[in-house]
Motif scaffolding. Sequence first.
Motif, mmCIF file in Angstrom:
data_model
loop_
_atom_site.group_PDB
_atom_site.id
_atom_site.type_symbol
_atom_site.label_atom_id
_atom_site.label_comp_id
_atom_site.label_asym_id
_atom_site.label_seq_id
_atom_site.Cartn_x
_atom_site.Cartn_y
_atom_site.Cartn_z
ATOM 1 N N GLN A 18 27.411 50.015 36.878
ATOM 2 C CA GLN A 18 26.558 49.125 37.668
ATOM 3 C C GLN A 18 26.907 49.123 39.140
ATOM 4 N N HIS A 19 28.184 49.363 39.449
ATOM 5 C CA HIS A 19 28.640 49.309 40.837
ATOM 6 C C HIS A 19 29.369 50.608 41.193
ATOM 7 N N ARG A 20 29.127 51.096 42.393
ATOM 8 C CA ARG A 20 29.726 52.360 42.826
ATOM 9 C C ARG A 20 31.237 52.339 42.720
ATOM 10 N N HIS A 21 31.838 51.213 43.080
ATOM 11 C CA HIS A 21 33.299 51.100 43.028
ATOM 12 C C HIS A 21 33.732 50.178 41.886
ATOM 13 N N GLY A 22 32.940 50.138 40.843
ATOM 14 C CA GLY A 22 33.259 49.294 39.704
ATOM 15 C C GLY A 22 34.334 49.888 38.809
ATOM 16 N N SER A 23 34.670 49.143 37.792
ATOM 17 C CA SER A 23 35.757 49.507 36.878
ATOM 18 C C SER A 23 35.273 50.425 35.760
ATOM 19 N N HIS A 24 35.990 51.520 35.565
ATOM 20 C CA HIS A 24 35.673 52.420 34.450
ATOM 21 C C HIS A 24 36.079 51.794 33.114
ATOM 22 N N THR A 25 37.173 51.040 33.107
ATOM 23 C CA THR A 25 37.603 50.458 31.832
ATOM 24 C C THR A 25 36.649 49.353 31.387
ATOM 25 N N ARG A 26 36.136 48.578 32.337
ATOM 26 C CA ARG A 26 35.126 47.578 31.979
ATOM 27 C C ARG A 26 33.869 48.274 31.448
ATOM 28 N N ARG A 27 33.542 49.394 32.022
ATOM 29 C CA ARG A 27 32.386 50.170 31.558
ATOM 30 C C ARG A 27 32.572 50.577 30.100
ATOM 31 N N LEU A 28 33.750 51.106 29.779
ATOM 32 C CA LEU A 28 33.987 51.582 28.416
ATOM 33 C C LEU A 28 34.082 50.425 27.423
ATOM 34 N N SER A 29 34.773 49.348 27.802
ATOM 35 C CA SER A 29 34.923 48.238 26.863
ATOM 36 C C SER A 29 33.578 47.558 26.596
ATOM 37 N N ALA A 30 32.741 47.434 27.645
ATOM 38 C CA ALA A 30 31.411 46.840 27.461
ATOM 39 C C ALA A 30 30.562 47.722 26.556
ATOM 40 N N ARG A 31 30.662 49.033 26.715
ATOM 41 C CA ARG A 31 29.902 49.950 25.872
ATOM 42 C C ARG A 31 30.337 49.822 24.413
ATOM 43 N N PHE A 32 31.653 49.772 24.207
ATOM 44 C CA PHE A 32 32.185 49.653 22.848
ATOM 45 C C PHE A 32 31.647 48.387 22.179
ATOM 46 N N VAL A 33 31.794 47.256 22.865
ATOM 47 C CA VAL A 33 31.409 45.978 22.270
ATOM 48 C C VAL A 33 29.897 45.877 22.081
ATOM 49 N N ALA A 34 29.119 46.395 23.032
ATOM 50 C CA ALA A 34 27.663 46.366 22.883
ATOM 51 C C ALA A 34 27.221 47.171 21.667
ATOM 52 N N ARG A 35 27.831 48.310 21.461
ATOM 53 C CA ARG A 35 27.479 49.155 20.320
ATOM 54 C C ARG A 35 27.872 48.461 19.010
ATOM 55 N N TRP A 36 29.028 47.819 19.019
ATOM 56 C CA TRP A 36 29.481 47.091 17.827
ATOM 57 C C TRP A 36 28.534 45.933 17.522
ATOM 58 N N ARG A 37 28.186 45.164 18.549
ATOM 59 C CA ARG A 37 27.281 44.018 18.365
ATOM 60 C C ARG A 37 25.927 44.455 17.827
ATOM 61 N N ALA A 38 25.434 45.591 18.313
ATOM 62 C CA ALA A 38 24.124 46.060 17.874
ATOM 63 C C ALA A 38 24.105 46.349 16.382
ATOM 64 N N ALA A 39 25.217 46.880 15.880
ATOM 65 C CA ALA A 39 25.300 47.205 14.457
ATOM 66 C C ALA A 39 25.714 46.012 13.609
ATOM 67 N N ARG A 40 26.468 45.070 14.206
ATOM 68 C CA ARG A 40 26.980 43.915 13.457
ATOM 69 C C ARG A 40 26.761 42.641 14.270
ATOM 70 N N PRO A 41 25.527 42.203 14.400
ATOM 71 C CA PRO A 41 25.230 41.043 15.254
ATOM 72 C C PRO A 41 25.844 39.736 14.765
ATOM 73 N N GLY A 42 26.245 39.685 13.513
ATOM 74 C CA GLY A 42 26.831 38.458 12.985
ATOM 75 C C GLY A 42 28.308 38.297 13.269
ATOM 76 N N ASP A 43 28.957 39.341 13.770
ATOM 77 C CA ASP A 43 30.391 39.261 14.047
ATOM 78 C C ASP A 43 30.660 38.392 15.270
ATOM 79 N N GLU A 44 31.793 37.719 15.249
ATOM 80 C CA GLU A 44 32.205 36.888 16.377
ATOM 81 C C GLU A 44 32.967 37.732 17.389
ATOM 82 N N VAL A 45 32.580 37.643 18.664
ATOM 83 C CA VAL A 45 33.254 38.372 19.735
ATOM 84 C C VAL A 45 33.782 37.353 20.746
ATOM 85 N N LEU A 46 35.088 37.386 20.967
ATOM 86 C CA LEU A 46 35.719 36.508 21.952
ATOM 87 C C LEU A 46 36.118 37.349 23.157
#
Length: 240
Positions: A18-46
């Motif tokens: 989203q940002h030119r100088h943004g975080s690569h690790t935030r990018r990867l962790s957000a991708r991981f969690v979004a993909r997990w949520r899409a497949a398992r929307p009932g799981d709790e994410v903290l």
Amino acid sequence: MAKVLHIDSSARAGGSEQHRHGSHTRRLSARFVARWRAARPGDEVLYRDVGQRPPAPVTGRWIHAACTPPGAREPWMKETLAESDALVDELLAADLIVAGVPMYNFNVPAQFKAYIDNIVRVGRTFGFDRLRVGEPYWPLLAESGKKLVILSSRGDHGYARGERLEHMNHVEPSIRTAFGYIGITDVESVAIEYDEFADERLKTSIAMAERQVDVFVDRLLREWSTREPGAPEPSLAMAR
């Protein structure tokens, strides 16, 4: 249902998608969690952002409180350990820990080290008995079945196992050591490299890491379905 603990530790506030100088690790962790949520929307994410809101570092008073038996703690000791107790409670409740941890000067960010110092707790995540035969320390989470996924990034390249700078990588090894000490030994990792070069090699590394994240999530989803008797195979197409 599974409980997912999503941790970010980058000092950068936004993801690099989203940002030119943004975080690569935030990018990867957000991708991981979004993909997990899409497949398992009932799981709790903290979500815990230690990069923007780091835990307080360990102090002498913290050590005094943590080493005092719970029944003998004074009110100030309980107050001193309140944040640490909350972090430990989150960890104990989680089945899957997804941690975005960039490399800062060959090691984890100070914010994430503070997190580790707050969750490695005698009597809560590891045991200690000076009279115990053999090893006086033992992990308390060894039979918990927890899995840790480390999503990292590096300015240079060649820090992976067997590569030219492996001996200078103290990110994944130090995290594995700390979490293994408390009994979390099922660990996998992905990393983006070439950040300081900002050329085609960085783009290639990002694309490769994102593919690896997708593969990890899909495999973990299949593994999780075997933990739940009678549960249908998750639809991975939902996450794509």
